[in-house]
Design a protein around this motif. Structure first.
Motif, PDB file in Angstrom:
ATOM      1  N   ALA A 147       0.856  -1.267   0.021  1.00 11.31           N
ATOM      2  CA  ALA A 147      -0.023  -0.115  -0.029  1.00 11.31           C
ATOM      3  C   ALA A 147       0.880   1.427   0.060  1.00 11.31           C
ATOM      4  N   ARG A 148       2.021   1.301   0.599  1.00 10.43           N
ATOM      5  CA  ARG A 148       2.725   2.490   0.821  1.00 10.43           C
ATOM      6  C   ARG A 148       3.988   2.528  -0.352  1.00 10.43           C
ATOM      7  N   TYR A 149       4.408   1.423  -0.724  1.00 16.00           N
ATOM      8  CA  TYR A 149       5.468   1.604  -1.826  1.00 16.00           C
ATOM      9  C   TYR A 149       5.169   0.770  -2.792  1.00 16.00           C
ATOM     10  N   GLY A 150       4.229   0.057  -3.079  1.00 17.27           N
ATOM     11  CA  GLY A 150       4.156  -0.693  -4.277  1.00 17.27           C
ATOM     12  C   GLY A 150       3.576   0.297  -5.527  1.00 17.27           C
ATOM     13  N   ASP A 151       3.452  -0.309  -6.601  1.00 12.92           N
ATOM     14  CA  ASP A 151       3.384   0.426  -7.769  1.00 12.92           C
ATOM     15  C   ASP A 151       2.049   1.447  -7.767  1.00 12.92           C
ATOM     16  N   GLY A 152       0.979   1.205  -7.363  1.00 15.40           N
ATOM     17  CA  GLY A 152      -0.068   1.968  -7.135  1.00 15.40           C
ATOM     18  C   GLY A 152      -0.106   2.775  -5.920  1.00 15.40           C
ATOM     19  N   ALA A 153       1.021   2.949  -5.302  1.00 13.41           N
ATOM     20  CA  ALA A 153       0.789   3.680  -3.760  1.00 13.41           C
ATOM     21  C   ALA A 153       0.743   4.990  -4.235  1.00 13.41           C
ATOM     22  N   GLY A 154       0.107   5.682  -3.088  1.00 14.50           N
ATOM     23  CA  GLY A 154      -0.221   7.151  -3.195  1.00 14.50           C
ATOM     24  C   GLY A 154       1.383   7.755  -2.574  1.00 14.50           C
ATOM     25  N   GLY A 155       1.160   9.129  -2.252  1.00 19.84           N
ATOM     26  CA  GLY A 155       2.261   9.729  -1.567  1.00 19.84           C
ATOM     27  C   GLY A 155       2.589   9.474  -0.359  1.00 19.84           C
ATOM     28  N   LEU A 156       3.960   9.531   0.220  1.00 21.80           N
ATOM     29  CA  LEU A 156       4.161   9.165   1.511  1.00 21.80           C
ATOM     30  C   LEU A 156       3.934  10.180   2.749  1.00 21.80           C
ATOM     31  N   PRO A 157       3.690  10.099   3.598  1.00 15.56           N
ATOM     32  CA  PRO A 157       3.449  10.940   4.823  1.00 15.56           C
ATOM     33  C   PRO A 157       4.691  11.648   4.858  1.00 15.56           C
ATOM     34  N   ASP A 158       4.620  13.052   5.190  1.00 12.73           N
ATOM     35  CA  ASP A 158       5.756  13.863   5.530  1.00 12.73           C
ATOM     36  C   ASP A 158       6.683  13.540   6.643  1.00 12.73           C
ATOM     37  N   ALA A 159       7.971  13.361   6.368  1.00 13.18           N
ATOM     38  CA  ALA A 159       8.843  12.980   7.317  1.00 13.18           C
ATOM     39  C   ALA A 159       8.801  13.921   8.662  1.00 13.18           C
ATOM     40  N   ARG A 160       8.944  13.478   9.805  1.00  9.76           N
ATOM     41  CA  ARG A 160       8.915  14.373  11.099  1.00  9.76           C
ATOM     42  C   ARG A 160      10.409  14.867  11.145  1.00  9.76           C
ATOM     43  N   HIS A 161      10.785  16.236  10.746  1.00  6.50           N
ATOM     44  CA  HIS A 161      12.325  16.333  11.075  1.00  6.50           C
ATOM     45  C   HIS A 161      12.647  16.494  12.572  1.00  6.50           C
ATOM     46  N   GLY A 162      13.835  15.771  12.662  1.00  9.88           N
ATOM     47  CA  GLY A 162      14.241  15.582  14.167  1.00  9.88           C
ATOM     48  C   GLY A 162      13.957  14.669  14.901  1.00  9.88           C
ATOM     49  N   LEU A 163      13.164  13.681  14.357  1.00  7.49           N
ATOM     50  CA  LEU A 163      12.619  12.489  14.714  1.00  7.49           C
ATOM     51  C   LEU A 163      13.408  11.147  13.989  1.00  7.49           C
ATOM     52  N   PHE A 164      14.218  10.403  14.817  1.00  2.00           N
ATOM     53  CA  PHE A 164      14.546   9.194  14.357  1.00  2.00           C
ATOM     54  C   PHE A 164      14.498   7.904  14.958  1.00  2.00           C
ATOM     55  N   VAL A 165      14.613   6.806  14.381  1.00  2.00           N
ATOM     56  CA  VAL A 165      14.256   5.639  14.921  1.00  2.00           C
ATOM     57  C   VAL A 165      15.588   4.913  15.032  1.00  2.00           C
ATOM     58  N   SER A 166      16.078   4.294  15.968  1.00  2.00           N
ATOM     59  CA  SER A 166      17.602   3.680  15.879  1.00  2.00           C
ATOM     60  C   SER A 166      17.719   2.515  16.689  1.00  2.00           C
ATOM     61  N   LEU A 167      18.401   1.585  16.142  1.00  2.00           N
ATOM     62  CA  LEU A 167      18.514   0.201  16.759  1.00  2.00           C
ATOM     63  C   LEU A 167      19.645  -0.309  16.303  1.00  2.00           C
ATOM     64  N   THR A 168      20.106  -1.597  16.722  1.00  2.00           N
ATOM     65  CA  THR A 168      21.305  -2.311  16.430  1.00  2.00           C
ATOM     66  C   THR A 168      20.884  -3.673  15.880  1.00  2.00           C
ATOM     67  N   SER A 169      21.812  -4.468  15.345  1.00  2.00           N
ATOM     68  CA  SER A 169      21.668  -5.916  15.239  1.00  2.00           C
ATOM     69  C   SER A 169      23.031  -6.610  15.255  1.00  2.00           C
ATOM     70  N   TYR A 170      23.051  -7.772  15.232  1.00  2.00           N
ATOM     71  CA  TYR A 170      24.330  -8.666  14.930  1.00  2.00           C
ATOM     72  C   TYR A 170      24.120 -10.059  14.174  1.00  2.00           C
ATOM     73  N   ARG A 171      25.070 -10.285  13.688  1.00  2.00           N
ATOM     74  CA  ARG A 171      25.130 -11.239  12.653  1.00  2.00           C
ATOM     75  C   ARG A 171      24.151 -12.523  12.955  1.00  2.00           C
ATOM     76  N   PRO A 172      23.693 -13.013  14.241  1.00  2.00           N
ATOM     77  CA  PRO A 172      22.940 -14.191  14.440  1.00  2.00           C
ATOM     78  C   PRO A 172      21.604 -13.688  14.349  1.00  2.00           C
ATOM     79  N   ARG A 173      21.486 -12.387  14.190  1.00  2.00           N
ATOM     80  CA  ARG A 173      19.826 -11.723  14.151  1.00  2.00           C
ATOM     81  C   ARG A 173      19.603 -11.663  12.596  1.00  2.00           C
ATOM     82  N   PHE A 174      20.484 -11.482  11.920  1.00  2.00           N
ATOM     83  CA  PHE A 174      20.129 -10.903  10.458  1.00  2.00           C
ATOM     84  C   PHE A 174      19.193 -11.412   9.764  1.00  2.00           C
ATOM     85  N   GLU A 175      18.778 -12.740  10.159  1.00  2.00           N
ATOM     86  CA  GLU A 175      18.108 -13.488   9.399  1.00  2.00           C
ATOM     87  C   GLU A 175      16.450 -12.732   9.664  1.00  2.00           C
TER      88      GLU A 175
END
Length: 298
Positions: free
Chosen positions: A35-63
């Protein structure tokens, strides 16, 4: 001796995700992505400036990593970027499935690996004036997850979706982790509210003591428990942690718990060892008083 080990806590909300609930999450991901990124998707919601999501991962979790990242890229409130911090030794093992998410708002950054502390420390350094939502790499986050964290932001508080309540003895010293009230319900803030990163926590650098960035000390005192380090660094700055009131079940991907940190921290009492080290370093009054002047000399 600081701690009473206490009984076993209840199982973490969502730890034993049913196959049906995981199937529902995967189906929602697939439909949401189309719905958001497919061929028939509409426009994306505006990104919120100054807001980030942050996470980490490592090799055993990459799956399982791409599943979690897609859920973060489908949030109703769209962050400026989703920051994925990967240790230098693991960066070459990141799958093409994950790299292919970069055009959709993912930033993959090779960095020094500080274990579970990696999810927040580089983001706080790089974006000291931003709102940074931290989360885990093994969980599905529904589309309203980030928006509800942001909506709960209040002065002097750090909002969290999953909170424990610290139990104290008769003189105000924290009891062992297993004695706390786990997964409390209902909104509100308290000095005794303890944040857990798996549910999501919205960080702002000015809510924490500057020592929060000292990874030598963090890894010495809390090598496996970033939540405990962040809690104490928040209390040293006078910050309270607030529960957003969100109690939706967490969905963890089947097979992702083979290397889960909770086994070391809860089952093997790693949390209690880290808590004892922090209480010895800073004193138990920090929990209720939260005063930076209480920091003891190393």
């Amino acid at each position: 001796m600081w701690l009473d080990w206490g009984p076993l806590p209840p199982l973490r909300r969502g730890l034993l995700t049913s196959p049906l609930r995981e199937w529902q999450a995967r189906r929602a991901l697939s439909a949401g992505w189309e719905a958001r990124y497919g061929d028939g998707a509409g426009g994306l919601p505006d990104a919120r400036h100054g807001l980030f999501v942050s996470l980490t991962s490592y090799r055993p979790r990459f799956e399982f990593l791409a599943l979690t990242l897609r859920s973060l890229l489908l949030q109703d409130v769209r962050p400026e970027a989703v920051l994925l911090w990967i240790g230098h030794d693991d960066i070459d093992a990141v799958s093409s499935e994950v790299w292919e998410l970069e055009p959709f708002g993912l930033h993959i950054i090779a960095c020094d690996d500080h274990g579970s502390h990696t999810k927040y420390v580089h983001a706080l350094r790089e974006f000291p004036h931003a709102d940074i939502a931290i989360c885990d790499d093994d969980t599905w986050y529904p589309p309203d997850w980030l928006g509800r964290l942001v909506a709960a932001k209040r002065p002097g508080e750090v909002p969290c979706h999953r909170v424990h309540r610290i139990a104290l003895d008769d003189v105000g010293v924290p009891l062992g982790y297993r004695s706390w009230t786990h997964d409390i319900e209902g909104p509100g803030a308290s000095p005794r509210h303890f944040p857990t990163g798996v549910g999501g926590v919205l960080l702002q650098a000015d809510r924490f003591h500057p020592q929060v960035l000292d990874m030598n000390e963090a890894r010495r005192l809390c090598p496996t428990a970033d939540d405990i380090w962040l809690y104490f660094m928040g209390r040293l700055a006078g910050t309270r942690f607030s529960h957003t009131g969100w109690t939706d079940p967490l969905v963890t991907w089947g097979g992702s718990q083979a290397t889960a940190l909770w086994k070391r921290n809860v089952a093997e009492r790693g949390n209690d060892r880290c808590l004892a080290a922090m209480l010895h370093r800073f004193g138990p009054r920090v929990v209720l008083d939260g005063a930076a002047e209480l920091v003891r000399a190393a």
